[in-house]
Scaffold this motif. Structure first.
Motif, PDB file in Angstrom:
ATOM      1  N   ALA A  82       0.828  -1.205   0.000  1.00  8.90           N
ATOM      2  CA  ALA A  82       0.000   0.000   0.000  1.00  8.90           C
ATOM      3  C   ALA A  82       0.862   1.254   0.000  1.00  8.90           C
ATOM      4  CB  ALA A  82      -0.914  -0.008   1.224  1.00  8.90           C
ATOM      5  N   GLU A  83       2.182   1.074  -0.073  1.00 12.86           N
ATOM      6  CA  GLU A  83       3.084   2.223   0.044  1.00 12.86           C
ATOM      7  C   GLU A  83       3.874   2.508  -1.228  1.00 12.86           C
ATOM      8  OE1 GLU A  83       5.521   1.553   3.507  1.00 12.86           O
ATOM      9  OE2 GLU A  83       4.005   2.411   4.823  1.00 12.86           O
ATOM     10  N   ASP A  84       4.119   1.493  -2.047  1.00 18.65           N
ATOM     11  CA  ASP A  84       4.974   1.674  -3.224  1.00 18.65           C
ATOM     12  C   ASP A  84       4.214   1.331  -4.500  1.00 18.65           C
ATOM     13  OD1 ASP A  84       7.441   2.354  -1.844  1.00 18.65           O
ATOM     14  OD2 ASP A  84       7.402   0.290  -1.122  1.00 18.65           O
ATOM     15  N   GLY A  85       4.532   2.060  -5.575  1.00 19.45           N
ATOM     16  CA  GLY A  85       3.918   1.800  -6.870  1.00 19.45           C
ATOM     17  C   GLY A  85       4.476   0.528  -7.501  1.00 19.45           C
ATOM     18  N   LEU A  86       3.613  -0.242  -8.145  1.00 20.23           N
ATOM     19  CA  LEU A  86       4.047  -1.490  -8.780  1.00 20.23           C
ATOM     20  C   LEU A  86       4.966  -1.213  -9.963  1.00 20.23           C
ATOM     21  CD1 LEU A  86       0.729  -3.576  -8.782  1.00 20.23           C
ATOM     22  CD2 LEU A  86       2.564  -3.580  -7.087  1.00 20.23           C
ATOM     23  N   GLU A  87       4.594  -0.218 -10.789  1.00 15.09           N
ATOM     24  CA  GLU A  87       5.335   0.021 -12.026  1.00 15.09           C
ATOM     25  C   GLU A  87       6.680   0.706 -11.794  1.00 15.09           C
ATOM     26  OE1 GLU A  87       2.296   1.104 -11.406  1.00 15.09           O
ATOM     27  OE2 GLU A  87       0.903   0.169 -12.833  1.00 15.09           O
ATOM     28  N   ASP A  88       6.713   1.688 -10.881  1.00 19.26           N
ATOM     29  CA  ASP A  88       7.933   2.478 -10.755  1.00 19.26           C
ATOM     30  C   ASP A  88       8.822   2.075  -9.582  1.00 19.26           C
ATOM     31  OD1 ASP A  88       6.514   3.415  -8.570  1.00 19.26           O
ATOM     32  OD2 ASP A  88       6.145   5.402  -9.397  1.00 19.26           O
ATOM     33  N   ASP A 100      11.905 -14.065 -10.860  1.00 16.59           N
ATOM     34  CA  ASP A 100      11.047 -14.583 -11.928  1.00 16.59           C
ATOM     35  C   ASP A 100       9.673 -13.970 -11.678  1.00 16.59           C
ATOM     36  OD1 ASP A 100       9.386 -15.927 -13.636  1.00 16.59           O
ATOM     37  OD2 ASP A 100      10.031 -17.937 -13.068  1.00 16.59           O
ATOM     38  N   CYS A 101       9.391 -12.869 -12.351  1.00 19.63           N
ATOM     39  CA  CYS A 101       8.177 -12.101 -12.073  1.00 19.63           C
ATOM     40  C   CYS A 101       6.896 -12.863 -12.421  1.00 19.63           C
ATOM     41  CB  CYS A 101       8.218 -10.771 -12.814  1.00 19.63           C
ATOM     42  SG  CYS A 101       9.465  -9.631 -12.130  1.00 19.63           S
ATOM     43  N   SER A 102       7.013 -13.928 -13.204  1.00 19.15           N
ATOM     44  CA  SER A 102       5.826 -14.731 -13.515  1.00 19.15           C
ATOM     45  C   SER A 102       5.348 -15.511 -12.291  1.00 19.15           C
ATOM     46  CB  SER A 102       6.125 -15.708 -14.655  1.00 19.15           C
ATOM     47  OG  SER A 102       7.030 -16.719 -14.246  1.00 19.15           O
ATOM     48  N   LYS A 103       6.184 -15.592 -11.262  1.00 19.54           N
ATOM     49  CA  LYS A 103       5.837 -16.306 -10.035  1.00 19.54           C
ATOM     50  C   LYS A 103       5.269 -15.385  -8.956  1.00 19.54           C
ATOM     51  CE  LYS A 103       7.278 -20.537 -10.983  1.00 19.54           C
ATOM     52  NZ  LYS A 103       6.372 -21.712 -10.887  1.00 19.54           N
ATOM     53  N   ILE A 104       5.243 -14.076  -9.235  1.00 20.80           N
ATOM     54  CA  ILE A 104       4.831 -13.110  -8.216  1.00 20.80           C
ATOM     55  C   ILE A 104       3.557 -12.407  -8.681  1.00 20.80           C
ATOM     56  CG2 ILE A 104       5.511 -11.078  -6.892  1.00 20.80           C
ATOM     57  CD1 ILE A 104       8.430 -11.990  -7.302  1.00 20.80           C
ATOM     58  N   MET A 105       2.495 -12.540  -7.883  1.00 18.33           N
ATOM     59  CA  MET A 105       1.183 -12.000  -8.225  1.00 18.33           C
ATOM     60  C   MET A 105       0.747 -10.929  -7.233  1.00 18.33           C
ATOM     61  SD  MET A 105       1.430 -14.859 -10.018  1.00 18.33           S
ATOM     62  CE  MET A 105       1.369 -16.151  -8.798  1.00 18.33           C
ATOM     63  N   VAL A 106      -0.127 -10.040  -7.715  1.00 24.78           N
ATOM     64  CA  VAL A 106      -0.681  -8.972  -6.883  1.00 24.78           C
ATOM     65  C   VAL A 106      -2.193  -8.944  -7.080  1.00 24.78           C
ATOM     66  CG1 VAL A 106      -0.679  -6.497  -6.382  1.00 24.78           C
ATOM     67  CG2 VAL A 106       1.429  -7.612  -7.160  1.00 24.78           C
ATOM     68  N   ILE A 107      -2.942  -8.937  -5.981  1.00 23.87           N
ATOM     69  CA  ILE A 107      -4.391  -8.799  -6.052  1.00 23.87           C
ATOM     70  C   ILE A 107      -4.704  -7.342  -6.379  1.00 23.87           C
ATOM     71  CG2 ILE A 107      -6.569  -8.997  -4.797  1.00 23.87           C
ATOM     72  CD1 ILE A 107      -5.138 -11.109  -3.009  1.00 23.87           C
ATOM     73  N   ASP A 108      -5.480  -7.105  -7.416  1.00 27.30           N
ATOM     74  CA  ASP A 108      -5.800  -5.749  -7.857  1.00 27.30           C
ATOM     75  C   ASP A 108      -6.630  -5.030  -6.789  1.00 27.30           C
ATOM     76  OD1 ASP A 108      -6.404  -3.439  -9.163  1.00 27.30           O
ATOM     77  OD2 ASP A 108      -7.393  -4.377 -10.875  1.00 27.30           O
ATOM     78  N   GLU A 109      -6.089  -3.901  -6.300  1.00 27.87           N
ATOM     79  CA  GLU A 109      -6.789  -3.110  -5.293  1.00 27.87           C
ATOM     80  C   GLU A 109      -7.267  -1.770  -5.842  1.00 27.87           C
ATOM     81  OE1 GLU A 109      -5.187  -3.105  -1.196  1.00 27.87           O
ATOM     82  OE2 GLU A 109      -3.451  -4.167  -2.019  1.00 27.87           O
ATOM     83  N   SER A 110      -7.264  -1.630  -7.158  1.00 29.79           N
ATOM     84  CA  SER A 110      -7.617  -0.339  -7.754  1.00 29.79           C
ATOM     85  C   SER A 110      -9.078   0.030  -7.505  1.00 29.79           C
ATOM     86  CB  SER A 110      -7.335  -0.367  -9.262  1.00 29.79           C
ATOM     87  OG  SER A 110      -8.089  -1.394  -9.897  1.00 29.79           O
ATOM     88  N   LEU A 114      -7.730  -4.100  -0.167  1.00 35.50           N
ATOM     89  CA  LEU A 114      -7.712  -5.449   0.403  1.00 35.50           C
ATOM     90  C   LEU A 114      -7.547  -5.355   1.920  1.00 35.50           C
ATOM     91  CD1 LEU A 114      -7.516  -8.485  -0.707  1.00 35.50           C
ATOM     92  CD2 LEU A 114      -5.076  -8.276  -0.197  1.00 35.50           C
ATOM     93  N   SER A 115      -8.057  -6.360   2.627  1.00 30.26           N
ATOM     94  CA  SER A 115      -7.837  -6.461   4.071  1.00 30.26           C
ATOM     95  C   SER A 115      -7.458  -7.901   4.405  1.00 30.26           C
ATOM     96  CB  SER A 115      -9.092  -6.060   4.852  1.00 30.26           C
ATOM     97  OG  SER A 115     -10.091  -7.061   4.742  1.00 30.26           O
ATOM     98  N   MET A 116      -6.975  -8.104   5.635  1.00 31.45           N
ATOM     99  CA  MET A 116      -6.550  -9.437   6.066  1.00 31.45           C
ATOM    100  C   MET A 116      -7.702 -10.441   6.084  1.00 31.45           C
ATOM    101  SD  MET A 116      -3.953  -8.563   9.185  1.00 31.45           S
ATOM    102  CE  MET A 116      -2.561  -7.428   8.982  1.00 31.45           C
ATOM    103  N   THR A 117      -8.929  -9.948   6.224  1.00 23.25           N
ATOM    104  CA  THR A 117     -10.084 -10.844   6.286  1.00 23.25           C
ATOM    105  C   THR A 117     -10.829 -10.912   4.953  1.00 23.25           C
ATOM    106  OG1 THR A 117     -11.443  -9.025   7.138  1.00 23.25           O
ATOM    107  CG2 THR A 117     -10.392 -10.464   8.760  1.00 23.25           C
ATOM    108  N   ASP A 118     -10.246 -10.329   3.927  1.00 21.31           N
ATOM    109  CA  ASP A 118     -10.874 -10.276   2.603  1.00 21.31           C
ATOM    110  C   ASP A 118     -10.889 -11.657   1.970  1.00 21.31           C
ATOM    111  OD1 ASP A 118     -11.471  -9.707  -0.175  1.00 21.31           O
ATOM    112  OD2 ASP A 118     -10.917  -7.627   0.249  1.00 21.31           O
TER     113      ASP A 118
END
Length: 322
Positions: A82-88, A100-110, A114-118
């Motif tokens: 929640a603090e740093d931009g994904l692209e930059d 290997d960025c194909s192994k690292i995923m991000v849940i879209d929060e746009s 997201l929360s811990m109980t989501d």
């Protein structure tokens, strides 16, 4: 006195004779257990996120982790920030770390944070089979209605998150800042309720070495499932970038207070260099002389390992030699 009512359906007694013991599994032994919560905390700007992203890069490629010779397969990772931009910020750091960025995923929060109980967190773990989930920072993923300073609000959230980790046998890392209170034990310097530290099975503190600002140390503050691991150093240099430096002899309290930062190992190495300069000595004699100089056995053996000092058995005694 009001009568306490208890229904039969809500009462279940567990007999310990029926409990089947199970072995602790590790993502990084003894620092990050699988199926449990781990906290990585430190003052702002000390390199917490950089350290975790470097770990993620190694795990995405299935490479060995620092001070760990375990062979492993590449794993899928969910990383939320929640603090740093994904692209930059995040993507460039991952590329620099060789992930290997194909192994690292991000849940879209746009559209929705997201929360811990989501429920989306569970869905993502199920879909990807992720063995590591990173939430950075802790307070951003508690939920808008949760006060991080109230234990009664924190406990159910962390309990649910811990249940998710256990069910899917994944490690969950929570990254947090420390408060500015000086002189306090490290346990009480984490932001928010102490229940964060109490619930986590492992707590790692990242700090900077004052005498060498490019050098950072990861110190094991809490370990509920194994003996605490040795502190590990890494270097953040403007020119050379990130490099692992290996084991570093310093406690959490020393790291946070600025006392004796690395001096103990330096003294032990100087002692060994001096005492072994004219030939081999028995380990018993060395340990006794080191004790007289106030050098602890653990520090002595750490220095011995770092200097690649050989041990040879002659008769019934062990001897050390440069």
């Amino acid at each position: 006195m009001e009568e306490i009512k208890q229904t039969k359906s809500s009462y279940h007694l567990i007999n310990m004779a029926d409990v089947i013991p199970k072995k602790v599994e590790w993502l990084w032994n003894p620092y990050i257990p699988l199926g449990k919560l781990t906290i990585v905390q430190g003052d702002p700007g000390e390199g917490k996120t950089t350290f975790v992203l470097q770990l993620a890069a190694l795990l995405s490629r299935g490479e060995m982790l620092p001070c760990d010779d375990k062979e492993r397969e590449p794993i899928n990772i969910i990383y939320q920030t929640a603090e740093d931009g994904l692209e930059d910020t995040i993507k460039p750091r991952l590329l620099e770390a060789g992930a290997d960025c194909s192994k690292i995923m991000v849940i879209d929060e746009s559209q929705q944070e997201l929360s811990m109980t989501d429920e989306r967190l569970v869905m993502a773990i199920e879909e990807t089979g992720a063995k590591l989930v990173i939430l950075d920072p802790i307070q951003a993923y508690l939920g808008a209605e949760v006060d991080m300073h109230r234990a009664n609000e924190i406990r159910p959230v962390l309990k649910r998150l811990g249940s998710i980790a256990e069910k899917y046998k994944c490690a969950i890392i929570l990254i947090g800042h420390m408060n500015i209170t000086s002189g306090s034990k490290s346990t009480y310097r984490g932001l928010g309720s102490i229940d964060f530290q109490a619930t986590a099975r492992s707590v790692l503190v990242v700090g900077r070495i004052k005498e060498d600002p490019t050098l950072r140390v990861i110190a094991h503050d809490k370990s509920s499932l194994a003996a605490e691991g040795t502190s590990i150093a890494f270097r953040l240099d403007a020119d050379a970038g990130f490099t692992w430096e290996g084991r570093y002899d310093i406690s959490v309290e020393e790291l946070l207070s600025g006392d004796s930062r690395g001096q103990k190992t330096k003294d032990a190495k100087a002692f060994l260099t001096d005492i072994l300069s004219d030939g081999q000595k028995s380990s018993k004699e060395i340990e006794e002389l080191a004790k007289d100089k106030g050098i602890k056995k653990k520090t002595l053996f750490n220095a011995k390992r770092d200097m690649n000092i050989d041990s040879v058995k002659i008769g019934n005694q062990w001897f050390w030699m440069l």
